[in-house]
Write an enzyme that holds these catalytic residues in place. Structure first.
Site, short mmCIF file in Angstrom:
data_model
loop_
_atom_site.label_atom_id
_atom_site.label_comp_id
_atom_site.label_asym_id
_atom_site.label_seq_id
_atom_site.Cartn_x
_atom_site.Cartn_y
_atom_site.Cartn_z
N ASP A 140 4.59 -0.78 16.60
CA ASP A 140 3.84 -1.58 17.57
C ASP A 140 4.77 -2.61 18.22
O ASP A 140 5.11 -3.62 17.61
CB ASP A 140 2.67 -2.26 16.85
CG ASP A 140 1.69 -2.92 17.82
OD1 ASP A 140 2.11 -3.20 18.97
OD2 ASP A 140 0.56 -3.16 17.43
N SER A 152 -6.26 -6.48 19.32
CA SER A 152 -5.16 -7.11 20.06
C SER A 152 -5.49 -8.58 20.37
O SER A 152 -5.65 -9.37 19.45
CB SER A 152 -4.89 -6.26 21.32
OG SER A 152 -3.73 -6.67 21.95
N HIS A 206 0.71 0.29 19.66
CA HIS A 206 -0.31 -0.75 19.78
C HIS A 206 -1.72 -0.17 19.99
O HIS A 206 -2.70 -0.90 19.95
CB HIS A 206 0.06 -1.67 20.96
CG HIS A 206 -0.65 -2.98 20.94
ND1 HIS A 206 -0.52 -3.88 19.91
CD2 HIS A 206 -1.51 -3.55 21.82
CE1 HIS A 206 -1.26 -4.96 20.17
NE2 HIS A 206 -1.88 -4.77 21.32
C1 MLT Z 1 -1.99 -11.62 22.88
O1 MLT Z 1 -1.60 -12.16 23.89
O2 MLT Z 1 -3.02 -11.94 22.29
C2 MLT Z 1 -1.17 -10.50 22.36
O3 MLT Z 1 0.05 -10.46 23.01
C3 MLT Z 1 -1.86 -9.20 22.46
C4 MLT Z 1 -2.32 -8.92 23.87
O4 MLT Z 1 -1.51 -8.73 24.76
O5 MLT Z 1 -3.50 -8.88 24.10
#
Ligand code: MLT
Length: 199
Positions: free
Chosen positions: A150, A100, A181
């Site tokens: 996702d 992520s 996700h």
């Molecule tokens: C990010 O901000 O990198 C993406 O939205 C994934 C997350 O929430 O970590």
């Protein structure tokens, strides 16, 4: 940067990059699953969002603060460079494993710093920067794990990331999972099969 380093025996170093709200402890078990003989360098993101560690600021969900992203990406690249001196590991054998937000900073290392990574396993990544001048990635292998449902990173993000990396010479394999996700075991096993085929 706050981190954990564990010495391995095979000369490779797994750079572990957690998701939003995680810590440097999160991906240690996963790393042992992928390559129990590698060094581990697991880093905690330097940014806090409502008390939750991340690797760079965002303006809103999915909208990144580009200035901070570039600053934090360089900060991480410099940190890995210094760590390779301090812990005596080969800077050319660093393989990122990110989930992520951690996958997004790993993608940003690839997009902005030549030779930052030898390879990367990106679990549920997005395109970090659509305007980047991406360096030559001819010697870089990337595995992307994506979820068909996702909501955080829609399928076209993974597809576009794959295309952008390939356009600059990276060898990319994307695996799709019928899920959201979350990072589940079948995805870890698939990334391990890919990793074992390369290393
Ligand atoms: C990010 O901000 O990198 C993406 O939205 C994934 C997350 O929430 O970590």
């Amino acid at each position: 940067m706050q981190h954990i380093f564990e010495h391995g025996t095979n000369g490779r170093t797994l750079l572990l990059l957690h998701g939003t709200g995680g810590t440097e402890r999160d991906l240690i078990g996963l790393a042992k699953e992928i390559d129990a003989d590698a060094n581990i360098l697991s880093v905690r993101g330097n940014v806090l969002e409502n008390g939750m560690p991340r690797f760079f600021r965002r303006v809103a969900e999915g909208i990144f603060d580009m200035e901070d992203l570039l600053f934090r990406t360089k900060e991480l690249d410099d940190f890995v460079q210094q760590a390779s001196v301090d812990y005596q590991f080969d800077r050319n054998q660093v393989i990122a494993i990110g989930y992520s937000n951690g996958a997004n900073i790993a993608g940003s290392l690839l997009f902005h710093h030549e030779n930052a990574l030898r390879a990367a396993i990106l679990h549920h990544p997005m395109v970090p920067n659509r305007d980047a001048k991406i360096p030559n990635l001819a010697n870089v292998d990337v595995w992307i794990g994506a979820g068909t449902n996702d909501f955080m990173c829609p399928p076209q993000e993974s597809e576009q990331l794959e295309q952008m990396l390939q356009a600059h010479g990276a060898k990319v394999e994307t695996a799709w999972f019928n899920q959201g996700h979350q990072l589940a075991m079948p995805e870890v096993q698939a990334s391990k099969a890919w990793y074992t085929g390369i290393f």
